[in-house]
Enzyme design. Structure first.
Site, short mmCIF file in Angstrom:
data_model
loop_
_atom_site.label_atom_id
_atom_site.label_comp_id
_atom_site.label_asym_id
_atom_site.label_seq_id
_atom_site.Cartn_x
_atom_site.Cartn_y
_atom_site.Cartn_z
N GLU A 102 0.85 -1.20 0.00
CA GLU A 102 0.00 0.00 0.00
C GLU A 102 0.88 1.25 0.00
O GLU A 102 2.02 1.22 0.47
CB GLU A 102 -0.91 -0.07 1.25
CG GLU A 102 -1.89 1.04 1.45
CD GLU A 102 -2.90 1.25 0.33
OE1 GLU A 102 -2.48 1.58 -0.79
OE2 GLU A 102 -4.12 1.14 0.60
N PHE A 155 -1.51 16.35 4.06
CA PHE A 155 -1.91 15.69 2.81
C PHE A 155 -0.71 15.68 1.86
O PHE A 155 -0.16 16.72 1.53
CB PHE A 155 -3.10 16.41 2.18
CG PHE A 155 -3.65 15.66 1.01
CD1 PHE A 155 -4.37 14.49 1.20
CD2 PHE A 155 -3.42 16.09 -0.28
CE1 PHE A 155 -4.84 13.75 0.13
CE2 PHE A 155 -3.90 15.36 -1.37
CZ PHE A 155 -4.61 14.20 -1.16
P1 IMP Z 1 -7.36 5.13 5.09
O1 IMP Z 1 -8.47 4.18 4.83
O2 IMP Z 1 -7.85 6.36 5.79
O3 IMP Z 1 -6.18 4.52 5.81
O4 IMP Z 1 -6.89 5.68 3.70
C1 IMP Z 1 -6.04 5.00 2.88
C2 IMP Z 1 -6.09 5.55 1.46
O5 IMP Z 1 -6.38 6.95 1.46
C3 IMP Z 1 -4.75 5.42 0.80
O6 IMP Z 1 -4.65 4.23 0.10
C4 IMP Z 1 -4.70 6.61 -0.13
O7 IMP Z 1 -5.27 6.28 -1.36
C5 IMP Z 1 -5.58 7.65 0.53
N1 IMP Z 1 -4.80 8.68 1.26
C6 IMP Z 1 -4.67 8.82 2.59
N2 IMP Z 1 -3.87 9.86 2.91
C7 IMP Z 1 -3.49 10.39 1.74
C8 IMP Z 1 -2.63 11.49 1.39
O8 IMP Z 1 -2.04 12.22 2.22
N3 IMP Z 1 -2.46 11.72 0.05
C9 IMP Z 1 -3.06 10.97 -0.91
N4 IMP Z 1 -3.86 9.94 -0.64
C10 IMP Z 1 -4.07 9.64 0.67
#
Ligand code: IMP
Length: 182
Positions: A102, A155
């Site tokens: 990931e 971000f």
């Molecule tokens: P989670 O389910 O909140 O852990 O989110 C995971 C997914 O969110 C990752 O696979 C990314 O696609 C997206 N994501 C989370 N943080 C970022 C970021 O800072 N930049 C770009 N995509 C992000």
């Protein structure tokens, strides 16, 4: 300033050379840990495709590669908490040593859902390799076996990670100017 270009990035968080060194290190660990096995590396589209493609070139044992695509974010910057499978695996994971690859674990919701889904398919083992870990944002507990970098709550884009599909091609990880996505 054009959206998706390096000059809309306010700060480089991880440089190209730092990324490459860390990816090689993770690959060496995987090569050692899975010696004598043929792990199945499952890249999570789209964000992990750059990381995975570099990672496998530093791995020096045989590996198989497959992809899954899930959606959680849509085109914004906040997780919806809903994880939908957009593309499933082609290769069966039953009896395989699976490593989920990931780009970033943020709240952990996506990874938790993926791990539940994959473990129900009876792999011989299941591990997670994430390039980035935004630990302070975690809402659910997930076990990460290989972590490239722990990063602060910002971000980030580049090296596969996008904002509204832009920036995936940058060879580094950076923080775009706020006005880009607010
Ligand atoms: P989670 O389910 O909140 O852990 O989110 C995971 C997914 O969110 C990752 O696979 C990314 O696609 C997206 N994501 C989370 N943080 C970022 C970021 O800072 N930049 C770009 N995509 C992000």
């Amino acid at each position: 300033m054009e959206l998706g270009t390096a000059d809309t990035v306010e700060r480089v968080l991880i440089s190209e050379s730092e990324l490459q060194a860390k990816v090689a290190e993770l690959a060496n660990q995987i090569s050692r840990d899975y010696e004598g096995k043929i792990p199945l590396l499952v890249g999570i589209l789209k964000g992990a495709f750059v990381f995975l493609s570099d990672l496998i070139r530093y791995v020096n044992i045989p590996v198989h590669v497959d992809f899954m695509q899930v959606s959680s974010y849509g085109s914004g910057t906040e997780s919806s908490g809903i994880v939908k499978i957009l593309k499933d695996l082609d290769i069966s994971v039953e009896g395989r040593h699976v490593i989920v690859v990931e780009d970033i674990v943020d709240t952990g919701v996506t990874m938790q859902h993926l791990l539940e889904l994959l473990s129900a398919r009876k792999p011989a083992s299941l591990a997670v390799c994430t390039l980035l870990d935004k630990k302070e944002r975690r809402l659910v507990d997930v076990n990460l076996n290989y972590v490239g970098f722990e990063i602060p709550n910002a971000f980030v884009v580049g090296y596969g990670l996008d904002y509204a599909e832009y920036y995936r091609n940058l060879p580094f990880i950076g923080i775009p100017y706020k006005k880009v996505y607010e």
